[in-house]
Design a protein around this motif. Structure first.
Motif, short mmCIF file in Angstrom:
data_model
loop_
_atom_site.label_atom_id
_atom_site.label_comp_id
_atom_site.label_asym_id
_atom_site.label_seq_id
_atom_site.Cartn_x
_atom_site.Cartn_y
_atom_site.Cartn_z
N ALA A 55 -7.58 -21.45 -7.89
CA ALA A 55 -7.76 -20.68 -8.62
C ALA A 55 -9.51 -20.51 -9.22
O ALA A 55 -9.93 -20.18 -9.23
N LYS A 56 -9.07 -22.61 -9.80
CA LYS A 56 -10.19 -22.95 -10.46
C LYS A 56 -10.70 -24.38 -9.42
O LYS A 56 -11.77 -24.27 -9.96
N GLY B 286 1.88 -22.60 -13.76
CA GLY B 286 0.98 -22.31 -12.96
C GLY B 286 0.53 -22.47 -11.65
O GLY B 286 0.45 -22.74 -10.44
N LEU B 287 0.19 -24.59 -11.43
CA LEU B 287 -0.19 -25.24 -10.39
C LEU B 287 0.83 -25.70 -9.89
O LEU B 287 2.00 -25.76 -9.61
N ALA C 124 -6.95 -25.87 -1.91
CA ALA C 124 -5.56 -24.83 -0.70
C ALA C 124 -5.35 -25.98 0.76
O ALA C 124 -3.83 -25.97 1.24
N THR C 125 -5.97 -26.94 0.35
CA THR C 125 -6.17 -27.33 2.13
C THR C 125 -4.38 -29.21 1.49
O THR C 125 -4.83 -29.95 2.76
N ALA C 126 -5.58 -29.74 0.43
CA ALA C 126 -4.83 -30.68 -0.20
C ALA C 126 -3.75 -31.05 -0.13
O ALA C 126 -2.18 -29.68 -0.20
N LYS C 127 -3.51 -32.33 0.43
CA LYS C 127 -1.55 -32.91 0.85
C LYS C 127 -1.19 -34.05 0.14
O LYS C 127 -2.15 -34.91 0.37
#
Length: 839
Positions: free
Chosen positions: A72-73, A57-58, A207-210
């Motif tokens: 989510a976590k 789910g990731l 959410a910002t990880a790239k």
């Protein structure tokens, strides 16, 4: 000493060691950057069952390391397969504190560290390599001997969640939630108290990880809990007990070294920065201290052509947060470097653009010019983040403080008085034009640092010699005797800038051919009169080089002093509310008085530098033997030193320090809701302007340079070698004759006697403080002690009258008490001088 043999051997070894390493960093186009998430796939389809269970789910991205975002976590999971393989780690601050005094600025980059992952049992460790001590040898045992002799550092360790083949999955969140930028240490060092990360109020911003092929960009919100007692934190933070910042961690592939680009040996006259380390594998007859030039990788598309386009140009992006007309000024000024690169043989190799909308300004792949806000004005700076092995620049990051441009406008308005009834309509506009001209120069200057260029404070001897100098506005008087600023700052880079771009970036082949070409450039630069004096020999109050000057202008320090003195005198004589916009509160007039009153502060330092002055060249033994550069130091001629002393002694007189009555009569205390800040002269008279504190600050400005221990020691030594040179006795005699030993002060000066006494006490306090500081040679201290004892005798024999008598009596008693027992006397601290730099 020559390092050519070391260089050749080192490069061959490093090429062999890195032959199997990853390719050079391939920074994508901005269009490609916008598609950063295009590689997102289903994790379960790419990995086995164990990995699939942990990452179900990731969102997955492939890159330098595999990345899974668990929004989510609030977790970031990494898939690491390349163990024992070094890469670079850099921290930065996307959201910062906003305090110039603390220095944690938006966009600020941290130290570049070389790190690698290791597996021990069921845990993965992140270790920082000790790049200060190496053995660049093809012999593995030789390399291991050095590696085992100096401690590395374990930065992090975490449990392996799953392993599939060579890939190990770890939760990297705990690394991101630690203070990797040194925020707590910086707050402690600036006396703001002990701050620690509060884990309960911190979060990984998953959410910002790239992930990209050559770098990962990871970010966290960190809350620092602390005592809320520090002045600077209280000034800027919404809640000084709970300081919330964002920390970016960039993980970067190491640049490759190949035959198309090699590190260049650093030379003291290159005008650039260096990276250095100790290499125990150098030949026994060679130095183990290795230095490489810091520079961007720049390769011609046609290496045989004298002028060629390049494979990958150097591009800088201007912060979208900079408003107009600032934004355009930044683009224009930073773009000045393009001409120097073209002269060095690189066509279209350097350009500056505004950062396109939506692009991450903190992505380490992009060279940035950040427009940064702080509570007070302060320094701008440029950082070149470089590979510690070779000096290859990974990223250039410029920080420009937004309030500096406003200070430039304030100074211009204070000199031009553009708000009077009869002021020319264009006068206020001229002040803004001057400030924007300064901003263009500043943009070029700070970008220069990120290109690998150091300060050159001697360049101003040749006019607009270099944007890497600190420029003072070129001030003068027009035909009617009014200050003029129409040509305040130069345009474009200067001859020194052309030299350093060619020296550091020019393509001259390799080996002996390259070394001969570089030696020829140095010889031509010396022959053209180019000098180089950087921070080490320019910033100290007691610095000796008479040409390494900050914020000066012109080839003759004495002449420029006289020129600025005429401007100061005229500006003070006509100083009025015409310098202040109508909507400003009247008390601000005091703040505008400060730069006018202290207009000669930097040129005063230039005169002080002539006293005990000694010029010299930054060079190498080889250049001295070849006749390219001179050896040793050359004292400033005695007549010039004496002229400088005479002018500086005059600054202790009431005639220099007292304000015209017309100014004293209009200064109004700050209005309700406003207060005096650091930009004002101090006051010991409650809300009323304190002319005595102002005079003390003016006297302290000169005293701080004249009575510096290093300068006094040099004066004594120079006179010991050449009796024609002025010595400590000469300095003391002249200063005391213009201060304590004056017999009268003109009655026409408003408060003249009181102002003179204020300056006298600053002189005495300065002498006692330097004597008490323990930095004088014993014989120099003895000269000062004898001089002070003689002054005490003179004061007793010439008691004077009124307030002068009281001061002379007290001064004599203080001197004698100190000479009897220094520990029995509590010395006064010297007056606080309002900040001048940066201008």
């Amino acid at each position: 000493m020559s390092r050519a043999p070391v260089r050749g051997r080192w490069q061959l070894i490093l090429l062999a060691l890195l032959a199997s390493s990853a390719p050079a960093l391939a920074w994508p186009s901005l269009a490609a950057a916008a598609a950063a998430g295009a590689g997102t796939t289903s994790a379960a389809a790419e990995t086995g069952a164990a990995l699939a269970q942990q990452t179900r789910g990731l969102t997955h991205q492939s890159g330098l390391f595999d990345l899974w975002r668990d929004t989510a976590k609030g977790r970031v999971l990494l898939g690491v397969s390349a163990l024992e393989q070094p890469f670079l780690l850099v921290s930065s601050l996307p959201y910062a504190l906003g305090s110039n005094d603390v220095g944690l600025d938006r966009g600020q980059g941290g130290e570049v560290q070389m790190v690698h992952f290791e597996r021990h049992g069921n845990r993965l460790f992140l270790l920082r390599d000790n790049t200060g001590y190496v053995a660049n040898s093809a012999d593995a045992d030789e390399r291991a001997a050095v590696r085992e002799s100096f401690a590395a550092a374990v930065l992090w360790a975490g449990d392996i969640l799953a392993t599939e083949g060579e890939l190990h999955l770890v939760d990297f969140s705990s690394f991101l939630l630690a203070d990797r930028h040194g925020v707590g240490a910086r707050l402690a060092a600036t006396k703001q108290g002990s701050y620690q990360v509060d884990a309960g109020r911190s979060a990984v911003l998953a959410a910002t990880a790239k992930a990209f092929p050559d770098n990962l960009e990871l970010e966290a919100l960190l809350t620092f809990a602390g005592p809320a007692s520090g002045e600077f934190v209280r000034q800027v933070a919404a809640d000084p007990a709970s300081v919330a910042l964002r920390q970016r961690i960039s993980m970067v592939r190491l640049p490759a070294l190949d035959s198309a680009w090699r590190p260049r040996p650093y030379h003291p006259f290159s005008g650039g920065f260096d990276v250095s380390y100790v290499d125990f594998a150098t030949p026994l007859a060679s130095s183990i201290d290795v230095h490489w030039q810091v520079r961007h990788r720049l390769e011609k598309t046609d290496p045989a052509a004298a002028v060629s386009t390049v494979k990958r140009p150097i591009v800088y992006y201007v912060d979208r947060g900079a408003p107009e007309p600032v934004r355009s000024a930044l683009v224009q000024g930073a773009s000045w470097w393009a001409s120097a690169f073209e002269k060095a043989g690189y066509k279209d190799a350097f350009r500056v653009e505004v950062l396109p909308e939506g692009v991450d300004a903190m992505d380490i792949r992009y060279n940035m010019i950040h427009w940064v806000h702080r509570a007070t004005r302060g320094w701008s700076y440029g950082n070149a983040l470089a590979d510690p092995r070779t000096g290859q620049i990974i990223r250039g990051a410029v920080t420009l403080g937004s309030q500096r441009v406003r200070q430039d406008i304030l100074i211009a308005e204070s000199l031009l008085a553009p708000y009077g009834q009869h002021a020319p309509a264009a006068a206020a506009q001229l002040a803004e034009q001057m400030a924007l001209a300064r901003l263009r120069q500043l943009a070029a200057h700070e970008v220069g640092h990120t290109l690998g260029f150091a300060h050159n404070f001697a360049a101003s001897r040749l006019g607009n010699g270099s944007v890497m100098d600190y420029p003072h506005p070129l001030l003068g008087l027009d035909a009617s005797g009014k200050p003029t600023l129409e040509q305040a700052y130069g345009v474009g880079v200067g001859p020194w800038d052309d030299y350093i771009v060619r020296y550091i970036y020019g393509d001259f082949g390799h080996g002996e051919q390259e070394q001969q070409a570089l030696a020829g450039l140095r010889a031509a630069a010396h022959q053209a009169g180019l000098q180089y004096v950087s921070d080490q020999d320019a910033r100290s109050p007691g610095a000796s080089h008479p040409d390494g000057l900050l914020w000066d202008f012109g080839p003759d320090s004495l002449r420029t002093w006289d020129q600025l003195g005429a401007v100061r005198q005229r500006a003070l004589a006509s100083f009025s509310y015409d310098v202040l916009p109508a909507a400003r509160q009247a008390g601000e007039l005091e703040a505008r008085l400060v730069p006018v009153y202290l207009l000669q502060r930097y040129q005063g330092e230039a005169l002080a530098r002539l006293l005990g002055g000694a010029s010299f060249a930054s060079t190498s033994a080889g250049d001295i033997r070849a006749g390219i550069a001179p050896a040793g130091t050359r004292p400033t001629p005695a007549p010039m030193q004496k002229e400088a002393l005479a002018r500086l002694s005059d600054t202790f007189t009431a005639e220099y320090l007292a304000l015209p009555a017309s100014v004293l009569d209009v200064l109004t205390p700050p209005a309700t809701g406003y207060e005096r800040g650091r930009e004002y002269f101090a006051s010991r008279m409650a809300s009323v302007f304190d002319a005595l504190s102002m005079a003390e600050a003016g006297a302290a400005q000169t005293a701080g340079f004249l009575f510096d221990a290093e300068r006094l020691n040099r004066l004594a030594w120079q006179q010991a070698r050449d009796a024609r040179q002025p010595g400590v006795d000469t300095l003391l005699e002249q200063v005391l004759r213009k201060s304590w030993q004056r017999t009268s002060v003109p009655a026409s000066l408003a408060g003249g006697e009181a102002v003179q006494l204020a300056a006298n006490w600053v002189v005495l306090d300065s002498l006692l403080n330097v004597l008490d500081g323990g930095k004088l040679h014993a014989q120099v201290a003895a000269q000062l002690q004898v001089g002070l004892r003689q002054l005490a005798g003179w004061l007793q024999q010439q008691p004077g009258q009124g307030s002068t008598a009281a001061s002379r009596k007290q001064a004599a008693e203080l001197i004698l008490a100190y000479l009897r027992d220094p520990r029995s006397v509590k010395l006064r601290t010297l007056p606080v001088i309002p900040p001048g730099a940066p201008i």
